[in-house]
Design a protein around this motif. Structure first.
Motif, PDB file in Angstrom:
ATOM      1  N   ILE A  31       0.860  -1.183   0.000  1.00  0.00           N
ATOM      2  CA  ILE A  31       0.000   0.000   0.000  1.00  0.00           C
ATOM      3  C   ILE A  31       0.900   1.238   0.000  1.00  0.00           C
ATOM      4  N   PRO A  32       1.561   1.539  -1.106  1.00  0.00           N
ATOM      5  CA  PRO A  32       2.393   2.743  -1.147  1.00  0.00           C
ATOM      6  C   PRO A  32       1.520   3.990  -0.969  1.00  0.00           C
ATOM      7  N   PRO A  33       2.020   5.036  -0.315  1.00  0.00           N
ATOM      8  CA  PRO A  33       3.357   5.181   0.257  1.00  0.00           C
ATOM      9  C   PRO A  33       3.464   4.715   1.706  1.00  0.00           C
ATOM     10  N   TYR A  34       2.432   4.015   2.198  1.00  0.00           N
ATOM     11  CA  TYR A  34       2.427   3.590   3.595  1.00  0.00           C
ATOM     12  C   TYR A  34       3.187   2.286   3.822  1.00  0.00           C
ATOM     13  N   ILE A  35       3.078   1.368   2.851  1.00  0.00           N
ATOM     14  CA  ILE A  35       3.697   0.052   2.995  1.00  0.00           C
ATOM     15  C   ILE A  35       4.311  -0.368   1.664  1.00  0.00           C
ATOM     16  N   TYR A  36       5.636  -0.617   1.686  1.00  0.00           N
ATOM     17  CA  TYR A  36       6.339  -1.192   0.547  1.00  0.00           C
ATOM     18  C   TYR A  36       6.817  -2.573   0.982  1.00  0.00           C
ATOM     19  N   GLU A  37       6.092  -3.581   0.536  1.00  0.00           N
ATOM     20  CA  GLU A  37       6.332  -4.933   1.023  1.00  0.00           C
ATOM     21  C   GLU A  37       7.719  -5.453   0.690  1.00  0.00           C
ATOM     22  N   LYS A  38       8.229  -5.145  -0.498  1.00  0.00           N
ATOM     23  CA  LYS A  38       9.479  -5.752  -0.956  1.00  0.00           C
ATOM     24  C   LYS A  38      10.683  -5.380  -0.107  1.00  0.00           C
ATOM     25  N   ASN A  39      10.683  -4.152   0.428  1.00  0.00           N
ATOM     26  CA  ASN A  39      11.857  -3.745   1.224  1.00  0.00           C
ATOM     27  C   ASN A  39      11.498  -3.348   2.652  1.00  0.00           C
ATOM     28  N   ASN A  40      10.310  -3.755   3.114  1.00  0.00           N
ATOM     29  CA  ASN A  40       9.903  -3.506   4.501  1.00  0.00           C
ATOM     30  C   ASN A  40      10.038  -2.026   4.867  1.00  0.00           C
ATOM     31  N   LYS A  41       9.537  -1.171   4.011  1.00  0.00           N
ATOM     32  CA  LYS A  41       9.600   0.264   4.233  1.00  0.00           C
ATOM     33  C   LYS A  41       8.224   0.890   4.001  1.00  0.00           C
ATOM     34  N   GLY A  42       8.153   2.191   4.227  1.00  0.00           N
ATOM     35  CA  GLY A  42       6.922   2.928   4.029  1.00  0.00           C
ATOM     36  C   GLY A  42       6.599   3.741   5.268  1.00  0.00           C
ATOM     37  N   ILE A  43       5.696   4.694   5.135  1.00  0.00           N
ATOM     38  CA  ILE A  43       5.361   5.584   6.240  1.00  0.00           C
ATOM     39  C   ILE A  43       4.935   4.797   7.475  1.00  0.00           C
ATOM     40  N   GLU A  44       3.988   3.877   7.293  1.00  0.00           N
ATOM     41  CA  GLU A  44       3.435   3.158   8.444  1.00  0.00           C
ATOM     42  C   GLU A  44       4.456   2.227   9.077  1.00  0.00           C
ATOM     43  N   ILE A  45       5.196   1.501   8.244  1.00  0.00           N
ATOM     44  CA  ILE A  45       6.194   0.571   8.774  1.00  0.00           C
ATOM     45  C   ILE A  45       7.318   1.321   9.478  1.00  0.00           C
ATOM     46  N   ASP A  46       7.791   2.411   8.895  1.00  0.00           N
ATOM     47  CA  ASP A  46       8.893   3.174   9.504  1.00  0.00           C
ATOM     48  C   ASP A  46       8.483   3.767  10.849  1.00  0.00           C
ATOM     49  N   ILE A  47       7.259   4.285  10.923  1.00  0.00           N
ATOM     50  CA  ILE A  47       6.798   4.877  12.182  1.00  0.00           C
ATOM     51  C   ILE A  47       6.654   3.810  13.264  1.00  0.00           C
ATOM     52  N   ILE A  48       6.012   2.699  12.933  1.00  0.00           N
ATOM     53  CA  ILE A  48       5.823   1.642  13.932  1.00  0.00           C
ATOM     54  C   ILE A  48       7.161   1.051  14.358  1.00  0.00           C
ATOM     55  N   GLN A  73      -4.415  -2.041  -4.553  1.00  0.00           N
ATOM     56  CA  GLN A  73      -5.123  -0.784  -4.797  1.00  0.00           C
ATOM     57  C   GLN A  73      -4.735  -0.115  -6.111  1.00  0.00           C
ATOM     58  N   PHE A  74      -3.688  -0.608  -6.765  1.00  0.00           N
ATOM     59  CA  PHE A  74      -3.411  -0.177  -8.131  1.00  0.00           C
ATOM     60  C   PHE A  74      -4.564  -0.602  -9.040  1.00  0.00           C
ATOM     61  N   THR A  75      -5.106  -1.783  -8.746  1.00  0.00           N
ATOM     62  CA  THR A  75      -6.235  -2.292  -9.528  1.00  0.00           C
ATOM     63  C   THR A  75      -7.434  -1.362  -9.419  1.00  0.00           C
ATOM     64  N   GLN A  76      -7.635  -0.755  -8.235  1.00  0.00           N
ATOM     65  CA  GLN A  76      -8.745   0.175  -8.069  1.00  0.00           C
ATOM     66  C   GLN A  76      -8.654   1.326  -9.071  1.00  0.00           C
ATOM     67  N   VAL A  77      -7.460   1.890  -9.194  1.00  0.00           N
ATOM     68  CA  VAL A  77      -7.270   3.023 -10.106  1.00  0.00           C
ATOM     69  C   VAL A  77      -7.598   2.611 -11.537  1.00  0.00           C
ATOM     70  N   MET A  78      -7.097   1.457 -11.940  1.00  0.00           N
ATOM     71  CA  MET A  78      -7.325   0.984 -13.307  1.00  0.00           C
ATOM     72  C   MET A  78      -8.807   0.708 -13.559  1.00  0.00           C
ATOM     73  N   LEU A  79      -9.489   0.133 -12.564  1.00  0.00           N
ATOM     74  CA  LEU A  79     -10.917  -0.149 -12.731  1.00  0.00           C
ATOM     75  C   LEU A  79     -11.709   1.136 -12.933  1.00  0.00           C
ATOM     76  N   LEU A  80     -11.308   2.200 -12.235  1.00  0.00           N
ATOM     77  CA  LEU A  80     -11.995   3.478 -12.398  1.00  0.00           C
ATOM     78  C   LEU A  80     -11.667   4.096 -13.751  1.00  0.00           C
ATOM     79  N   TYR A  81     -10.386   4.120 -14.113  1.00  0.00           N
ATOM     80  CA  TYR A  81      -9.969   4.748 -15.366  1.00  0.00           C
ATOM     81  C   TYR A  81     -10.531   4.017 -16.579  1.00  0.00           C
ATOM     82  N   LEU A  82     -10.679   2.700 -16.473  1.00  0.00           N
ATOM     83  CA  LEU A  82     -11.223   1.919 -17.581  1.00  0.00           C
ATOM     84  C   LEU A  82     -12.755   1.874 -17.556  1.00  0.00           C
TER      85      LEU A  82
END
Length: 245
Positions: free
Chosen positions: A30-47, A156-165
């Motif tokens: 869930i960017p920018p809160y969670i970047y799964e591949k490198n265990n980073k993001g706003i939420e992960i860094d804060i916690i 949630q990338f899929t959400q954007v595409m579903l709306l745009y399409l």
């Protein structure tokens, strides 16, 4: 600057004391809160930083968003990023102060000329959302779910595409998450951004975004670390690092 170094020094001192590895359930990407591949993001860094204040080490485990409370209930993890509308106190959980607060809004294409002011405005519309939204906002989504016009998706990338399409009429998303994926799409060739309209529909409730811990002492340590993060200014710096890219 002085407060920042005091915070770091305090964290180092705390690390010398006995801390524990805290296995916490997070949603998948869930960017920018969670970047799964490198265990980073706003939420992960804060916690992670808040736990480190008392010497604890965060170990994220990733699940589809709707399975986060299930992982806690099944004792697969020591903590969870949130409850997705499920009362985890009944499963032995201790609620902490919120690390981040998501600003969820309804989003439509401006060209569709859709207006959303009341739940009845969603009648006949197809809604794509994050998983668990139907539990969080029953007054708005109960009828949508009953009539099978609701699609909960963890990507949630899929959400954007579903709306745009135009496959779905409305997206329910945190505004920063939606904008992040739109910005990613802008980097692609032949992509034309479409103007959207946001509709705020509910007052933000910080209690909806509280992490949950199985151990009360660890919860208390987290709350103290979060308080110190905010006092030192590091909390805002974490946000700025991701939001000002």
């Amino acid at each position: 600057m002085f407060k920042y170094y005091v915070f770091i020094f305090s964290t180092l001192i705390s690390t010398i004391t006995s801390g524990k590895v805290v296995v916490m359930a997070f949603s998948q990407e869930i960017p920018p809160y969670i970047y799964e591949k490198n265990n980073k993001g706003i939420e992960i860094d804060i916690i992670s930083s808040a736990l480190a204040y008392k010497g604890h080490t965060l170990k994220p485990l990733y699940f589809p968003l709707g399975r986060v409370p299930i992982a806690f209930s099944n004792r697969q993890v020591d903590a969870a990023m949130g409850d997705m509308g499920v009362n985890l106190a009944l499963k032995g959980g201790f609620y902490a102060d919120p690390a981040v607060i998501y600003d969820n809004v309804f989003i439509t294409l401006k060209s569709r000329d859709i207006s959303i002011k009341n739940p009845s405005d969603l009648d006949s519309l197809l809604i794509a959302s994050f998983q668990g939204a139907e539990i969080r906002y029953p007054d708005w989504l109960q009828k949508v779910v009953q009539e099978k016009r609701f699609f909960g998706v963890s990507d949630q990338f899929t959400q954007v595409m579903l709306l745009y399409l135009r496959r779905y009429d409305v997206v329910l998303s945190d505004r920063y998450i939606f904008q992040y994926f739109v910005d990613q799409l802008k980097l692609r060739e032949n992509f034309e951004a479409k103007e959207v309209v946001e509709y705020s529909f509910s007052d933000v409730e910080p209690a909806d975004y509280r992490p949950i811990f199985r151990d009360e002492i660890t919860r208390n340590d987290f709350n103290l670390g979060l308080k110190k993060l905010k006092e030192s200014g590091e909390f805002q710096k974490i946000y700025d690092r991701y939001m000002n890219l």
